[in-house]
Design a protein around this motif. Structure first.
Motif, PDB file in Angstrom:
ATOM      1  N   VAL A   1      37.212  38.990  44.408  1.00  0.00           N
ATOM      2  CA  VAL A   1      38.030  40.066  43.827  1.00  0.00           C
ATOM      3  C   VAL A   1      37.585  41.414  44.382  1.00  0.00           C
ATOM      4  N   TRP A   2      36.286  41.623  44.462  1.00  0.00           N
ATOM      5  CA  TRP A   2      35.735  42.886  44.956  1.00  0.00           C
ATOM      6  C   TRP A   2      36.080  43.107  46.427  1.00  0.00           C
TER       7      TRP A   2
ATOM      8  N   ARG B   1      38.586  41.750  48.157  1.00  0.00           N
ATOM      9  CA  ARG B   1      40.027  41.969  48.308  1.00  0.00           C
ATOM     10  C   ARG B   1      40.421  43.383  47.860  1.00  0.00           C
ATOM     11  N   LYS B   2      39.809  43.844  46.783  1.00  0.00           N
ATOM     12  CA  LYS B   2      40.104  45.180  46.267  1.00  0.00           C
ATOM     13  C   LYS B   2      39.861  46.243  47.333  1.00  0.00           C
ATOM     14  N   HIS B   3      38.815  46.025  48.124  1.00  0.00           N
ATOM     15  CA  HIS B   3      38.466  47.020  49.135  1.00  0.00           C
ATOM     16  C   HIS B   3      38.911  46.606  50.538  1.00  0.00           C
TER      17      HIS B   3
END
Length: 319
Positions: free
Chosen positions: A43-44, A46-48
């Motif tokens: 998740v982290w 993909r977020k960035h």
């Protein structure tokens, strides 16, 4: 913005957690091992919009994380820990902990972004795992045999004999699995057939090379020699001319084919034997001559695999 290679994350993998760093964005993240931690990291990333993740080889702990990253569509590079540490020292970064390591991995990856990265191949990884496991058992067997020579008679020797018998059985199972794996993959089988056409090299040696040198046939001769660690490096400064020495490379591959190369250069292979004898006649030390023969062999194999041609003593005779 779509995922792209410009956003790089350095990931330091430990047994119970990973530390990640996106140096270009000054961001850090720590995730525990396990399914929940892996989901948190994805998740982290993909977020960035991370497109490339770089991690050190860490004794196998990196494999699960690498698999998850690849399945998520993120490019993964596995780098040599020694290179990253030397890079950190050259930058004056003496402190070392997991968070710092993640940052240094990211910095290393950004600095050497054009360094070639071998494409991931699940079948090759499985073959390499089998080959390394066999080599580890053989090494353990050799050490146990050495200890048995000095062990007191009785229970200790019986225990050693029992273990050696089990080791022989497990080694045989691994050899059968390695053979089956090579034959099941057309590219592996073709490479093995080419390597085994060289006098002095049989199934075991070819499997070691197929598993340890997948780049053969796709890189220059200089890179092939450097990858296995038989390329000589200069040690000059000003007017001083130091001795050239081999450095780095894949020691486990070099060690695995050293004895077959000794046999080829001294007994079985007329081309390498003539080259070896010529070097000895020039005053080269036997070990130096053998390393030169190994380098010549890798260069020859690189050409053979690139051309998809078997051994031809006329083509590879050395002037």
């Amino acid at each position: 913005m779509a995922q792209n290679d410009r956003v790089v994350a350095g990931i330091d993998v430990a047994k119970d957690k990973v530390d990640a760093c996106i140096r270009s964005l000054s961001l850090r993240q720590t995730c525990p091992s396990g399914a929940q931690g892996r989901r948190k990291l994805m998740v982290w990333l993909r977020k960035h919009q991370v497109g490339r993740a770089v991690m050190e080889a860490s004794g196998g702990y990196e494999r699960v994380w690498a698999k998850v990253l690849r399945e998520a569509g993120i490019e993964v590079r596995i780098v040599d820990p020694k290179r990253v540490r030397n890079f950190a020292l050259s930058a004056g970064r003496l402190a070392k902990n997991d968070a710092i390591d993640a940052e240094m991995i990211a910095w290393f990856a950004e600095t050497f972004s054009d360094a070639p990265s071998q494409a991931y191949n699940a079948a090759h990884e499985e073959l390499q795992t089998l080959v390394k496991a066999r080599l580890s058992l053989i090494d353990f067997r050799m050490r146990l045999v050495s200890r048995s020579e000095h062990a007191a008679a009785g229970l200790v020797q019986k225990g050693h004999a029992h273990i050696l018998k089990s080791l022989a059985s497990e080694i045989a199972k691994l050899e059968a699995a390695i053979c089956a794996k090579v034959k099941s993959i057309p590219d592996f089988a073709e490479r093995a057939e080419i390597i085994e056409s060289v006098p002095g090299f049989a199934e075991t040696s070819s499997a070691n090379i197929v598993a340890g040198m997948p780049e053969l046939g796709q890189v220059s001769d200089k890179i092939a020699a450097a990858l296995i660690g038989v390329a000589p490096y200069d040690d000059d400064s000003g007017k001083r001319r130091g001795e050239r020495h081999i450095k780095g490379g894949r020691r486990w591959v070099r060690n695995a084919i050293y004895m077959p190369c000794v046999g080829a250069a001294t007994l079985n292979n007329p081309v390498l034997k003539a080259y070896y004898q010529r070097l000895i006649a020039k005053g080269k030390e036997p070990k130096v001559a053998l390393i030169a023969c190994m380098r010549k062999l890798i260069v020859i194999l690189n050409s053979m695999i690139a051309r998809r041609q078997k051994w031809d003593p006329g083509r590879y005779a050395l002037s």
